[in-house]
Design a protein around this motif. Structure first.
Motif, short mmCIF file in Angstrom:
data_model
loop_
_atom_site.label_atom_id
_atom_site.label_comp_id
_atom_site.label_asym_id
_atom_site.label_seq_id
_atom_site.Cartn_x
_atom_site.Cartn_y
_atom_site.Cartn_z
N THR A 51 0.86 -1.18 0.00
CA THR A 51 0.00 0.00 0.00
C THR A 51 0.89 1.23 0.00
N MET A 52 0.77 2.06 -1.03
CA MET A 52 1.55 3.27 -1.14
C MET A 52 0.76 4.42 -0.51
N ILE A 53 1.36 5.10 0.47
CA ILE A 53 0.65 6.07 1.29
C ILE A 53 1.31 7.44 1.23
N ALA A 61 -2.49 5.76 -2.01
CA ALA A 61 -2.37 6.17 -3.41
C ALA A 61 -2.38 4.97 -4.37
N HIS A 62 -2.01 3.80 -3.90
CA HIS A 62 -1.90 2.67 -4.81
C HIS A 62 -1.86 1.37 -4.02
N THR A 63 -2.34 0.30 -4.66
CA THR A 63 -2.37 -1.04 -4.07
C THR A 63 -1.81 -2.05 -5.06
N SER A 64 -1.02 -3.00 -4.58
CA SER A 64 -0.57 -4.11 -5.41
C SER A 64 -0.28 -5.30 -4.51
N ILE A 65 -0.11 -6.48 -5.12
CA ILE A 65 0.23 -7.66 -4.32
C ILE A 65 1.33 -8.47 -5.00
N VAL A 115 5.73 3.06 1.87
CA VAL A 115 5.07 1.81 1.49
C VAL A 115 4.78 0.99 2.74
N ARG A 116 3.53 0.63 2.91
CA ARG A 116 3.10 -0.28 3.97
C ARG A 116 3.12 -1.69 3.37
N ILE A 117 3.93 -2.57 3.93
CA ILE A 117 4.17 -3.89 3.36
C ILE A 117 3.67 -4.95 4.35
N GLN A 118 2.62 -5.68 3.95
CA GLN A 118 2.00 -6.68 4.81
C GLN A 118 2.15 -8.06 4.17
N HIS A 119 2.61 -9.02 4.95
CA HIS A 119 2.98 -10.34 4.43
C HIS A 119 2.26 -11.43 5.22
N LEU A 171 -8.32 -1.38 2.49
CA LEU A 171 -7.92 -2.75 2.21
C LEU A 171 -6.77 -3.17 3.12
N ALA A 172 -5.81 -2.28 3.32
CA ALA A 172 -4.67 -2.60 4.20
C ALA A 172 -5.14 -2.87 5.62
#
Length: 213
Positions: A51-53, A61-65, A115-119, A171-172
């Motif tokens: 998640t780009m914040i 601002a943006h989401t990807s996986i 970037v918020r990075i969730q795994h 979503l995050a």
């Protein structure tokens, strides 16, 4: 391949916003190019949500996986970062090696965004389903990155609490409630201009490579 050699080959086409998408990303790679770039990561099957914040407003601002299954790919719906040395078909980036993973994350973290990075580790069958869904999804319309990503996640076993949402932060926050999620945040001080930020990153990689000679 040495890091500098790889970084020098990554000519990047960028747009100014996160979920930009559109024809500026160029034509798809061929299936043969994607197959040739296949990278199988030796870690456990997993899904990573990016998640780009915005650092000023706190808005997403943006989401990807990133999906780590029988191969590791990044689904970057309507994304604005594309690497000439990394095959892309329908918003799926192939050949996501550890170097490409770091490069992708760093390309999005700059003075105005983090970037918020969730795994989360998942069963192999879940990772394969996620891989199949992102490959079948196709290119995503501008500003629909989170809608597309959440629609894919909610189809996965164990992700039933995920609802289809429009906003990245929502979503995050939903993803954070899944059992076993780990999280980190990436902050960097690169220029707000992605092209400049990426050029500076390539210079750092070049310096690191030369120091290792």
């Amino acid at each position: 391949m040495r890091i500098f050699g790889l970084a020098a080959a990554l000519a990047v086409a960028v747009a100014l916003s996160g979920c930009a998408g559109g024809p500026q990303n160029g034509p798809d790679s061929t299936p043969e190019e994607a197959a040739a770039a296949t990278y199988r990561h030796d870690g456990p099957p997993a899904i990573t949500l990016y998640t780009m914040i915005n650092n000023r407003s706190g808005s997403g601002a943006h989401t990807s996986i990133m999906v780590n299954g029988s191969q590791r790919v990044i689904f970057d719906p309507a994304g604005s970062v594309r690497f000439a040395g990394v095959p892309e078909i329908g918003d799926v980036l192939y050949g996501v090696t550890p170097t490409i993973e770091r490069f992708y994350e760093s390309a999005h973290a700059r003075e105005t965004y983090h970037v918020r990075i969730q795994h989360i580790e998942v069963p192999a069958a879940t990772a394969e389903l996620a891989l199949r869904l992102v490959q079948q999804n196709g290119s995503v319309a501008p500003a629909a990155c989170t809608t597309a990503t959440s629609a894919i996640l909610q189809q996965l076993p164990g992700f039933g609490s995920i609802s289809r949402v429009l906003f990245p932060n929502k979503l995050a926050d939903q993803f954070a409630t899944l059992p076993g999620v780990t999280e980190r945040k990436l902050y960097e001080n690169d220029s707000d201009d992605k092209a400049i930020a990426i050029a500076e990153l390539e210079q750092r990689l070049r310096t690191r490579d030369q120091a290792g000679q």
